[in-house]
Design an enzyme around this catalytic site. Structure first.
Site, mmCIF file in Angstrom:
data_model
loop_
_atom_site.group_PDB
_atom_site.id
_atom_site.type_symbol
_atom_site.label_atom_id
_atom_site.label_comp_id
_atom_site.label_asym_id
_atom_site.label_seq_id
_atom_site.Cartn_x
_atom_site.Cartn_y
_atom_site.Cartn_z
ATOM 1 N N THR A 295 0.864 -1.176 0.000
ATOM 2 C CA THR A 295 0.000 0.000 0.000
ATOM 3 C C THR A 295 0.899 1.224 0.000
ATOM 4 O O THR A 295 1.511 1.555 1.011
ATOM 5 C CB THR A 295 -0.930 0.008 1.225
ATOM 6 O OG1 THR A 295 -1.711 -1.184 1.229
ATOM 7 C CG2 THR A 295 -1.861 1.210 1.174
ATOM 8 N N LYS B 256 -0.392 5.848 8.084
ATOM 9 C CA LYS B 256 0.232 6.012 6.762
ATOM 10 C C LYS B 256 -0.822 6.029 5.664
ATOM 11 O O LYS B 256 -0.817 6.884 4.769
ATOM 12 C CB LYS B 256 1.225 4.885 6.511
ATOM 13 C CG LYS B 256 1.799 4.865 5.094
ATOM 14 C CD LYS B 256 2.482 3.537 4.788
ATOM 15 C CE LYS B 256 1.489 2.404 4.784
ATOM 16 N NZ LYS B 256 1.471 1.560 3.604
ATOM 17 N N LYS C 118 -7.613 0.454 -2.570
ATOM 18 C CA LYS C 118 -7.102 0.180 -1.229
ATOM 19 C C LYS C 118 -7.119 1.427 -0.343
ATOM 20 O O LYS C 118 -7.497 1.355 0.833
ATOM 21 C CB LYS C 118 -5.675 -0.380 -1.321
ATOM 22 C CG LYS C 118 -4.982 -0.611 0.021
ATOM 23 C CD LYS C 118 -5.742 -1.595 0.902
ATOM 24 C CE LYS C 118 -5.103 -1.754 2.272
ATOM 25 N NZ LYS C 118 -3.870 -2.521 2.244
#
Length: 281
Positions: free
Chosen positions: A92, A235, A167
């Site tokens: 990711t 993040k 995602k």
């Protein structure tokens, strides 16, 4: 039969690679910390250099922590003779980093899919992740036999970058769910409702979901060993903000998760945000 390579054996990558190994595909693995690859030595090939794995693999999966880790690995890969190889990045990372990686590989006549996953360590072990893929259909189909050993479904969302977009969107949603769940449990406790009772009500009502159910055992035990660390969610929220999530919740989520990190809860499971929220009650 194509030879498979897997780079990155962290909390998610290790069980994902294991599922490929268990399926009987010829597998090679690499991890910067070599001890994480020890239990692959019996059935697979363990390399200590990225270039050796790439040179001896046809389809290469990468599962790395962030933009800088992906950049570092692919900087080793790009100068190699990689024509005809397929790279599947399941990390990711930012849309920009993924696009740059894709472009650099295509110049070298290699193919690329971005294929991040929805799910944490247990679905990774069970091979029941949901995989969101961006890339050309022929490349998706080439990777499909291996992807289906790691996930229960593969969603082809469009061209390169669309897997990452999916995602970031789902993790933005999950960050809101987890903060909301933690706040709800704390409110119920403040009002004299047992935590186990509140969680049962949530999970048996329309407000329940797979996300609430999977975190219920952690909340009940009040122990937060990481299935998906809070720092990783921080993040991903920041990546979502950079990608366009400029909404009323965005800054609130970033501030809460950042404060939880600053207070020392970053390595706890994401639902461990409840411990930070306790400090501001």
């Amino acid at each position: 039969m194509e030879k498979i390579g897997f780079i990155g054996l962290g909390n998610m990558g290790h069980p994902m690679a294991k599922n490929i190994e268990k399926a009987g595909f010829p597998l090679s693995v690499y991890n910067r910390s070599v001890e994480k690859a020890k239990d692959f030595e019996e059935k697979s090939t363990v390399y200590t250099q990225v270039k050796d794995l790439v040179q001896n693999s046809d389809v290469i999966f990468t599962m790395l922590t962030n933009d800088s880790a992906v950049k570092a690995v692919y900087e080793e890969i790009i100068p190699l003779n990689i024509q005809g190889k397929l790279f599947v990045d399941m990390s990711t990372i930012s849309l920009e980093a993924s696009a740059a990686t894709s472009a650099a590989l295509k110049i070298k006549e290699a193919s690329f899919i971005d294929a991040p996953v929805a799910g944490s360590t247990q679905p990774a072990q069970e091979g029941t992740l949901i995989i969101m893929a961006g890339g050309e259909e022929k490349d998706i189909q080439r990777a499909m036999p291996y992807l289906l050993k790691m996930g229960k479904s593969v969603k082809h969302l469009g061209e390169n970058g669309k897997g990452i977009a999916g995602k970031l969107s789902i993790n933005y949603f999950l960050s809101a769910i987890y903060q909301g769940l933690a706040e709800t449990v704390l409110l119920a406790g403040k009002l004299g409702i047992e935590r186990s009772d509140m969680l049962e009500i949530i999970n048996e009502s329309a407000s329940g979901s797979g996300a609430t159910k999977v975190k219920t055992p952690l909340l009940t035990a009040d122990k937060y060993a990481p299935a998906f660390a809070l720092d990783l969610m921080l993040k991903d929220i920041r990546l979502a903000k950079d990608a366009g999530a400029d909404y009323p919740l965005s800054e609130t989520l970033i501030q809460t998760y950042q404060n939880a990190h600053n207070t020392g809860f970053g390595q706890d499971d994401v639902i461990g945000i409840i411990n930070y929220l306790k400090t501001i009650e």
